[in-house]
Scaffold this motif. Structure first.
Motif, PDB file in Angstrom:
ATOM      1  N   MET A  17       0.831  -1.217   0.000  1.00  0.00           N
ATOM      2  CA  MET A  17       0.000   0.000   0.000  1.00  0.00           C
ATOM      3  C   MET A  17       0.863   1.263   0.000  1.00  0.00           C
ATOM      4  SD  MET A  17      -3.181  -0.475  -0.308  1.00  0.00           S
ATOM      5  CE  MET A  17      -4.027   0.980   0.283  1.00  0.00           C
ATOM      6  N   THR A  18       1.959   1.237   0.792  1.00  0.00           N
ATOM      7  CA  THR A  18       2.832   2.404   0.877  1.00  0.00           C
ATOM      8  C   THR A  18       3.456   2.703  -0.476  1.00  0.00           C
ATOM      9  OG1 THR A  18       3.339   1.624   3.082  1.00  0.00           O
ATOM     10  CG2 THR A  18       4.666   3.434   2.262  1.00  0.00           C
ATOM     11  N   ILE A  19       3.858   1.601  -1.186  1.00  0.00           N
ATOM     12  CA  ILE A  19       4.481   1.781  -2.502  1.00  0.00           C
ATOM     13  C   ILE A  19       3.473   2.389  -3.473  1.00  0.00           C
ATOM     14  CG2 ILE A  19       5.510   0.557  -4.472  1.00  0.00           C
ATOM     15  CD1 ILE A  19       6.638  -1.452  -2.374  1.00  0.00           C
ATOM     16  N   ILE A  20       2.258   1.868  -3.450  1.00  0.00           N
ATOM     17  CA  ILE A  20       1.217   2.391  -4.354  1.00  0.00           C
ATOM     18  C   ILE A  20       0.939   3.863  -4.042  1.00  0.00           C
ATOM     19  CG2 ILE A  20      -1.234   2.215  -4.984  1.00  0.00           C
ATOM     20  CD1 ILE A  20      -0.926  -0.844  -4.527  1.00  0.00           C
ATOM     21  N   SER A  21       0.850   4.154  -2.756  1.00  0.00           N
ATOM     22  CA  SER A  21       0.604   5.539  -2.338  1.00  0.00           C
ATOM     23  C   SER A  21       1.745   6.457  -2.792  1.00  0.00           C
ATOM     24  CB  SER A  21       0.456   5.568  -0.820  1.00  0.00           C
ATOM     25  OG  SER A  21       0.482   6.869  -0.361  1.00  0.00           O
ATOM     26  N   ALA A  22       2.978   5.971  -2.652  1.00  0.00           N
ATOM     27  CA  ALA A  22       4.149   6.761  -3.067  1.00  0.00           C
ATOM     28  C   ALA A  22       4.130   6.988  -4.574  1.00  0.00           C
ATOM     29  CB  ALA A  22       5.426   6.049  -2.648  1.00  0.00           C
ATOM     30  N   LEU A  23       3.772   5.938  -5.314  1.00  0.00           N
ATOM     31  CA  LEU A  23       3.711   6.074  -6.776  1.00  0.00           C
ATOM     32  C   LEU A  23       2.609   7.047  -7.191  1.00  0.00           C
ATOM     33  CD1 LEU A  23       4.255   2.381  -7.961  1.00  0.00           C
ATOM     34  CD2 LEU A  23       5.790   4.331  -8.341  1.00  0.00           C
ATOM     35  N   GLU A  24       1.491   6.978  -6.484  1.00  0.00           N
ATOM     36  CA  GLU A  24       0.385   7.910  -6.777  1.00  0.00           C
ATOM     37  C   GLU A  24       0.827   9.355  -6.528  1.00  0.00           C
ATOM     38  OE1 GLU A  24      -3.587   5.194  -5.904  1.00  0.00           O
ATOM     39  OE2 GLU A  24      -2.961   6.686  -4.445  1.00  0.00           O
ATOM     40  N   THR A  25       1.516   9.549  -5.408  1.00  0.00           N
ATOM     41  CA  THR A  25       2.005  10.902  -5.080  1.00  0.00           C
ATOM     42  C   THR A  25       2.997  11.379  -6.132  1.00  0.00           C
ATOM     43  OG1 THR A  25       1.746  10.364  -2.748  1.00  0.00           O
ATOM     44  CG2 THR A  25       3.057  12.302  -3.249  1.00  0.00           C
ATOM     45  N   PHE A  26       3.874  10.468  -6.564  1.00  0.00           N
ATOM     46  CA  PHE A  26       4.862  10.833  -7.583  1.00  0.00           C
ATOM     47  C   PHE A  26       4.159  11.210  -8.895  1.00  0.00           C
ATOM     48  CE2 PHE A  26       7.864   9.668 -11.036  1.00  0.00           C
ATOM     49  CZ  PHE A  26       8.826  10.631 -10.757  1.00  0.00           C
ATOM     50  N   GLY A  27       3.135  10.425  -9.256  1.00  0.00           N
ATOM     51  CA  GLY A  27       2.375  10.725 -10.472  1.00  0.00           C
ATOM     52  C   GLY A  27       1.693  12.081 -10.377  1.00  0.00           C
ATOM     53  N   LYS A  28       1.134  12.345  -9.204  1.00  0.00           N
ATOM     54  CA  LYS A  28       0.461  13.632  -8.978  1.00  0.00           C
ATOM     55  C   LYS A  28       1.476  14.783  -9.073  1.00  0.00           C
ATOM     56  CE  LYS A  28      -2.788  15.329  -5.470  1.00  0.00           C
ATOM     57  NZ  LYS A  28      -3.296  15.080  -4.125  1.00  0.00           N
ATOM     58  N   TYR A  29       2.678  14.524  -8.530  1.00  0.00           N
ATOM     59  CA  TYR A  29       3.748  15.530  -8.590  1.00  0.00           C
ATOM     60  C   TYR A  29       4.144  15.810 -10.044  1.00  0.00           C
ATOM     61  CZ  TYR A  29       8.522  17.401  -8.146  1.00  0.00           C
ATOM     62  OH  TYR A  29       9.655  18.159  -8.275  1.00  0.00           O
TER      63      TYR A  29
END
Lengths: 254, 249
Positions: B1-13
């Protein structure tokens, strides 16, 4: 005119608006009223494009906002003025700078022309002489008036006001209401006001849309509101003894 | 979940950065805002940079003298080692971390406050690309001024070491001056400047990103400010390793 058809909007599987239909007329003060959590702000934000509904149509004189390209939306927004609940004035700009801002960004006017137009708008909202002050130096009512001046600087076709009277005393609220009504009539704008201030509802409501739990419950004007037999509307508008007495008095006079 | 959340944040960035790097609506307004940001983010940071640099430079010189005091090591090594530490690490990476705190929190709280007071919504309603309008001048201003701060930091740190030589009898000033001139590698200055450009982009863009997507009120603005500083500091440390490997090997 702005028309919304079958607007539905949910957040995290909770539906806020259910197939809402409404018409907002040009040259009239159109009010969206309802209890807190009824979906007023979501409806307004959907109409201006800050929130995207799941389905429905939002028609600006027949042009569907939902089908517009980003460039078309950008052009449309130049025809929109908005007064936010907290005024949303730019802290780093003076009053004059705030009112000139849309002119600087979207017109080819000279500095002198922009200044003249901004001063005219400030005079229109009775704020002559406050142009060099910063927003933090103004009272809540004055900030609202600066925000109105900024909203009308580009002569918009559509004016949106989100809770224009929140945090203001009754006397200032009436001044703001009258100002909004006069500007709407003067410039023949389609003005949409989101409020739960009963003084506004009964004072300037030329076209009132009552939302209840995300559904459009009632449509009418301020004179029809006294005679409506809609229970939810009556419970909301005449919730206080004072307004109930006013209603009884007016009905007895008729 | 943390990895997915981090990837989502990176995509948003990434999407945020895409919106930032568009052509400004009005070049005149952009240049005016950039000039103001240079003053606010850059020039206003000079006193802090100078104060920290002079003291850290002095401390580095003292510690070098105390730690490498040996008849086998030449006395000019104090100046040489001080210079290398300042050029290679302090003036870019450590300064980057310091500025992530000062400039990063400033940007995140400013933009976050604009978000919660609906000023960003007001810009969007007017048809202004708020990401571009608010963030691009900050990024450009700091990209321009951070190398200047780095150069100030280098000079002042070495001057701090010189002051130790002047006011104490730990080592002679002439030996210190000789040390900072000995075996000078010009590339180290460029290395520090290149790193500063990368770090300045990280500091401004990450802080702006956290501020831009604040939801809530004053408490969330404070949290966004803290998150911005923590995230940009970690990224600076990570990129420091990567850039050192790429540029010095």
């Amino acid at each position: 005119m702005i028309e919304v058809k079958n607007i539905t909007k949910s957040f995290d599987e909770k539906t806020i608006l259910y197939n809402v239909d409404a018409q907002f007329h040009a040259g009239k003060t159109n009010l969206i009223i309802g209890q807190s959590g009824s979906g007023k702000t979501v409806l307004m934000k959907s109409i201006v494009g800050l929130v995207k509904p799941e389905k429905g149509e939002i028609l600006y004189n027949g042009r569907d906002l939902m089908k517009m390209t980003p460039d078309q939306i950008k052009d449309l927004r130049k025809e929109i003025g908005m007064l936010f609940q907290g005024s949303a004035l730019f802290d780093y700009e003076t009053v004059l700078g705030n009112v000139m801002f849309p002119l600087v960004m979207f017109t080819e006017m000279t500095q002198a022309e922009m200044r003249d137009r901004a001063l005219f708008c400030l005079e229109r909202v009775n704020l002559k002489g406050a142009d060099r002050k910063y927003p933090s130096e103004l009272s809540g009512g004055m900030q609202k008036r600066v925000a109105i001046a900024r909203a009308i600087a580009l002569n918009p076709k559509y004016l949106f006001c989100d809770e224009p009277n929140s945090g203001l005393d009754p006397k200032t609220s009436i001044l703001i209401d009258e100002l909004l009504r006069d500007i709407t009539h003067e410039y023949q704008m389609t003005t949409i006001i989101n409020t739960h201030d009963m003084n506004s509802v009964l004072g300037i409501g030329e076209n009132i849309i009552f939302l209840n739990k995300g559904h459009k419950e009632w449509v009418g004007d301020m004179s029809q509101i006294y005679t409506s037999d809609n229970q939810a509307l009556n419970d909301f508008v005449f919730a206080t003894d004072l307004f109930q007495e006013v209603k009884n008095f007016l009905i007895s006079q008729k | 979940m943390t990895i997915i959340s981090a990837l989502e944040t990176f995509g948003k960035y990434c999407l945020f950065i895409k919106r930032v790097f568009t052509i400004p609506d009005r070049w005149k307004v952009f240049f005016k805002r950039t000039t103001l940001e240079i003053s606010k983010l850059g020039v206003d940071s000079i006193p802090l940079v100078l104060i920290i640099a002079v003291f850290i430079g002095a401390v580095i010189a003292i510690q070098m003298q105390l730690n490498i005091m040996s008849p086998l090591i030449p006395s000019y090594s104090v100046g040489l080692a001080t210079r290398e530490i300042v050029l290679l690490e302090f003036s870019s990476s450590i300064l980057g971390l310091i500025l992530a705190g000062k400039v990063g929190s400033n940007i995140a709280s400013e933009i976050g406050t604009m978000r919660v007071t609906e000023q960003i919504d007001a810009l969007e309603i007017m048809g202004v690309n708020s990401c571009n309008f608010l963030v691009l001048p900050k990024i450009v201003a700091f990209l321009i001024f951070m190398p200047v701060l780095v150069v100030f930091c280098m000079i002042t740190s070495l001057f701090g070491g010189y002051l130790v030589a002047i006011f104490t009898d730990l080592f002679p000033a002439s030996t210190y001056i000789y040390g900072i001139q000995t075996l000078f590698v010009e590339w180290y200055v460029w290395y520090a400047l290149i790193k500063s450009l990368v770090f300045s982009f990280i500091i401004t863009s990450v802080a702006a990103f956290f501020g831009y997507y604040v939801k809530g009120g004053a408490l969330q603005v404070g949290k966004a400010s803290t998150n911005a500083v923590v995230s940009s500091s970690i990224l600076i440390l990570l990129l420091d390793v990567v850039l050192t490997k790429l540029l010095l090997q």
